[in-house]
Design a protein around this motif. Structure first.
Motif, PDB file in Angstrom:
ATOM      1  N   GLU B  65      -1.732  -2.653   2.910  1.00  0.00           N
ATOM      2  CA  GLU B  65      -2.323  -3.338   1.969  1.00  0.00           C
ATOM      3  C   GLU B  65      -2.518  -2.443   0.677  1.00  0.00           C
ATOM      4  O   GLU B  65      -2.313  -3.203  -0.442  1.00  0.00           O
ATOM      5  CB  GLU B  65      -3.891  -3.706   2.411  1.00  0.00           C
ATOM      6  CG  GLU B  65      -3.784  -4.885   3.620  1.00  0.00           C
ATOM      7  CD  GLU B  65      -5.029  -5.660   3.520  1.00  0.00           C
ATOM      8  OE1 GLU B  65      -5.709  -5.937   2.787  1.00  0.00           O
ATOM      9  OE2 GLU B  65      -5.426  -6.099   4.843  1.00  0.00           O
ATOM     10  N   ALA B  66      -2.553  -1.152   0.802  1.00  0.00           N
ATOM     11  CA  ALA B  66      -2.420  -0.447  -0.423  1.00  0.00           C
ATOM     12  C   ALA B  66      -0.998  -0.349  -0.879  1.00  0.00           C
ATOM     13  O   ALA B  66      -1.009  -0.531  -2.313  1.00  0.00           O
ATOM     14  CB  ALA B  66      -2.926   0.891   0.022  1.00  0.00           C
ATOM     15  N   ALA B  69      -0.745  -3.637  -2.786  1.00  0.00           N
ATOM     16  CA  ALA B  69      -1.435  -3.594  -4.025  1.00  0.00           C
ATOM     17  C   ALA B  69      -0.948  -2.694  -5.165  1.00  0.00           C
ATOM     18  O   ALA B  69      -0.950  -3.290  -6.394  1.00  0.00           O
ATOM     19  CB  ALA B  69      -2.996  -2.737  -3.746  1.00  0.00           C
ATOM     20  N   ARG B  70      -0.071  -1.916  -4.673  1.00  0.00           N
ATOM     21  CA  ARG B  70       0.639  -1.067  -5.940  1.00  0.00           C
ATOM     22  C   ARG B  70       1.711  -1.847  -6.390  1.00  0.00           C
ATOM     23  O   ARG B  70       1.917  -1.981  -7.571  1.00  0.00           O
ATOM     24  CB  ARG B  70       1.218   0.004  -4.956  1.00  0.00           C
ATOM     25  CG  ARG B  70       2.302   0.964  -5.880  1.00  0.00           C
ATOM     26  CD  ARG B  70       3.065   1.969  -5.040  1.00  0.00           C
ATOM     27  NE  ARG B  70       3.884   2.871  -5.826  1.00  0.00           N
ATOM     28  CZ  ARG B  70       4.647   3.588  -5.244  1.00  0.00           C
ATOM     29  NH1 ARG B  70       5.005   3.593  -3.893  1.00  0.00           N
ATOM     30  NH2 ARG B  70       5.445   4.473  -5.906  1.00  0.00           N
ATOM     31  N   TYR B  73      -0.421  -4.895  -8.746  1.00  0.00           N
ATOM     32  CA  TYR B  73      -1.017  -4.693  -9.686  1.00  0.00           C
ATOM     33  C   TYR B  73      -0.645  -3.117 -10.418  1.00  0.00           C
ATOM     34  O   TYR B  73      -1.123  -2.954 -11.441  1.00  0.00           O
ATOM     35  CB  TYR B  73      -2.722  -4.250  -9.367  1.00  0.00           C
ATOM     36  CG  TYR B  73      -3.303  -5.539  -8.617  1.00  0.00           C
ATOM     37  CD1 TYR B  73      -3.531  -6.526  -9.461  1.00  0.00           C
ATOM     38  CD2 TYR B  73      -3.736  -5.520  -7.397  1.00  0.00           C
ATOM     39  CE1 TYR B  73      -4.257  -7.575  -8.953  1.00  0.00           C
ATOM     40  CE2 TYR B  73      -4.332  -6.552  -6.842  1.00  0.00           C
ATOM     41  CZ  TYR B  73      -4.605  -7.648  -7.468  1.00  0.00           C
ATOM     42  OH  TYR B  73      -5.186  -8.790  -7.001  1.00  0.00           O
ATOM     43  N   GLY B  74       0.155  -2.457  -9.920  1.00  0.00           N
ATOM     44  CA  GLY B  74       0.677  -1.193 -10.143  1.00  0.00           C
ATOM     45  C   GLY B  74       1.399  -1.059 -11.457  1.00  0.00           C
ATOM     46  O   GLY B  74       2.162  -2.164 -11.978  1.00  0.00           O
TER      47      GLY B  74
END
Lengths: 411, 411
Positions: B65-66, B69-70, B73-74
């Motif tokens: 999930e991390a 997210a990168r 939204y990264g």
């Protein structure tokens, strides 16, 4: 079972952690540490950090079950080991301007039934191995922040008479309130709160006291302050130029005591939860800045091991003022977590000082910090000494007493 | 929903990982990497490792999930970043004799919908940053092991027509069978299996072929073998003196091709799951040891980026023989996971060679490995080329052909 943690407030906490706590800047990497149970908050913070322009977000998870397996099955030699390679790597990342965020959610009683000799050895090995990394944090080389997450094991310690679901819900609400994320505009509320703490620091810095004299039940302690000490509280500018709020919550103003000038005796006013064990009713006597006698009703062995970590462990690295009317104190809840309990009472810390708490700190060498009376150690352990009855006088350079606290409140 | 993963077999897998996979020695530290969903296996392995006398067990968790997210939204600059500080730290721990265990449980399609340009950049940044650490692994400085865990996202890719519960149960049973923990005496079964693989290696080493010639559908490829190459399979002794089984499962015997002596064309026989994307139906042509033309039906952009990682990415670092009758192949299941799919078919790997696959490897310098024809690169990516129709001849120094495989089986 429905989720007892309000997800809307948890999202706000993630926002506050990134925007207020870290002040994360575009392009900054972020290193997070968290127990595995706090993954829901880690994920929200990771999102917020990337939205704020983070380079790379890396989370180092810990797992209380792995820690217990070490105590249950571990070889004797395990308890003198520590992950120096990991701490050194984190230190390297800080040198490249990575920010640091820690999520605190520990079960305060995790190691209560383990052999205190092993707990002491393991703590010492970890303290020694992490010293270079921790020094970059206490020296404020980079922006950093600690926030809390309501883990079930922690909640059950704080609210032992409730079901797990109710306990987690209560702890979550207490964390949200103390972290100001129950308000409509948490970021605005933090700006206001930072102004209040800055005004207290300014008043104390204006007086430039030579010492503070604490009196209260079991306590008659004179804490000499370091030369050129500076009081701080709330937002602080790190050496990388970024303004951050290291602790969420925070209610304290704090500065650096003189490592050689603390005299008298003091009794703790709240239990100290120290790396999985509880140390309660500490009584200590200081001479020439150092604890020369110490005892505790509970956890005395771990306390004494901690004081023997190194040369600087018996001297003070911090003194902090918190009114008895602080919201966390008024909640009447004992959190068994330093982040909360230290913001409910005046406290002192054994060990390493914050080199930031000096005038013109950016240009101060380690030798100058020491010459000013700043203490150095591999530990920094806060413990609570303030209560409703606490009186504090500021002692001026000419020896006059100026009331600072009366009955636990700002005078 | 009851737990679809048989806990008794999961415990046996943890035992096999520590005893057979790592051969963990008393006092050795262990560094584990695992996705957060694999925590139940991590905990069992942690217990087993401490029971075996581990010093300190440290797990570095990843979280899909991390990662998502990168990508969601990264900042653009995020995709050229990597955690060099962490890889360097792990390398330091290996230099102090820490063992390494990786739990594989990735969703093979995690990044299927992300921008392949960003995926390629992120993979390259990670490959470059982790090269010094990975070199210690491929050079077998320390004992290491990879085992698998049936994560829900992986299981749903392998068994897309089943419910999540059934899919996880099926994948768990497939992992347990391939890892031999469904047997009464898994440790004994592994000793037997290692004997079989050692006999195959011995036969190939006795012939000391100059080259292997692969033919099959879409494939006519001559793979020159490195000078002084040595075939290996199953258990291997690391440079720290500890015998380990790096891959669980494993059905292959493998050695080092000559980086300059591969000629012809080859078609992949199974899809390659490469860091969250699928690369399918690869066709490649080799000249002078290097891929000079490549295409793929799916994932071509990621494939081409991978081949452009560095100078050595287009040459081979490994050739491995697996009979079509291997248990994993016979299961008929496509796992979308190299650990499994490479043990169901003959395969080759782009990039870094195993310096261990040479005679007298302990005393070989990097320059000598290169002089022997060993390839070097920041990547090591296996892809499957063997099928039921595959014929392989060993080419002797005098140019004669010796049958090695006929119709996918040992001749």
């Amino acid at each position: 079972m429905s989720n007892p943690i309000d997800q809307n407030k948890l999202e706000k906490l993630a926002e506050v952690a990134v925007q207020v706590g870290l002040g994360l800047e575009e392009g900054q990497d972020l290193i997070m540490t968290a127990p595995i149970e706090a993954a829901p908050l880690v994920r929200l913070i990771t999102e917020q950090a990337y939205k704020a322009g983070a380079g790379l977000v890396t989370t180092l998870y810990s797992d209380p079950e792995a820690t217990l397996a070490r105590y249950k099955y571990g070889h004797d030699l395990s308890f003198d080991r520590a992950t120096g390679w990991l701490f050194d790597g984190i230190g390297e990342a800080f040198d490249n301007n990575a920010a640091r965020l820690a999520i605190s959610a520990e079960n305060p009683m995790l190691l209560a039934n383990e052999d205190p000799e092993k707990v002491g050895r393991a703590n010492k090995a970890m303290s020694v191995a992490s010293t270079p990394m921790r020094k970059r944090i206490v020296d404020f080389n980079i922006n950093w922040n600690i926030v809390s997450y309501p883990s079930a094991d922690w909640a059950k310690q704080v609210f032992p008479h409730d079901s797990e679901e109710i306990a987690v819900k209560k702890l979550a609400e207490a964390i949200f309130a103390a972290s100001r994320v129950d308000l409509d505009d948490p970021v605005g509320a933090w700006a206001e709160h930072n102004k209040t703490l800055a005004a207290k620091s300014k008043w104390l810095n204006g007086h430039n006291f030579a010492a503070l004299h604490f009196s209260g039940p079991g306590t008659d302690l004179t804490i000499g302050l370091a030369d050129n000490h500076e009081w701080m509280g709330g937002a602080a500018k790190a050496k990388n130029g970024i303004v951050c709020n290291p602790n969420i919550p925070t209610e304290e103003v704090f500065t650096t005591p003189h490592a050689l000038k603390v005299e008298g005796y003091v009794r703790s006013s709240k239990p100290l939860s120290h790396q999985g064990t509880l140390i309660d009713n500490i009584e200590a006597r200081f001479e020439g800045g150092r604890i020369v006698e110490a005892r505790a009703d509970k956890g005395e062995e771990v306390l004494l091991k901690m004081l023997d970590t190194d040369e600087g462990a018996r001297a003070l690295g911090e003194v902090a003022l918190v009114p008895h009317s602080s919201p966390i104190s008024q909640s009447g809840t004992l959190f068994y977590n330093t982040m909360f309990d230290e913001n409910a009472a005046c406290h002192i810390a054994q060990g390493q000082c914050y080199s930031k708490c000096f005038k013109d700190s950016e240009n101060l060498s380690e030798n100058q910090v020491r010459a000013n009376g700043g203490n150095s150690s591999q530990i920094h352990v806060d413990w609570m000494i303030g209560a409703a009855e606490t009186d504090i006088d500021g002692v001026t350079r000419s020896g006059e007493a100026v009331p600072v606290f009366r009955n636990g409140e700002w005078a």
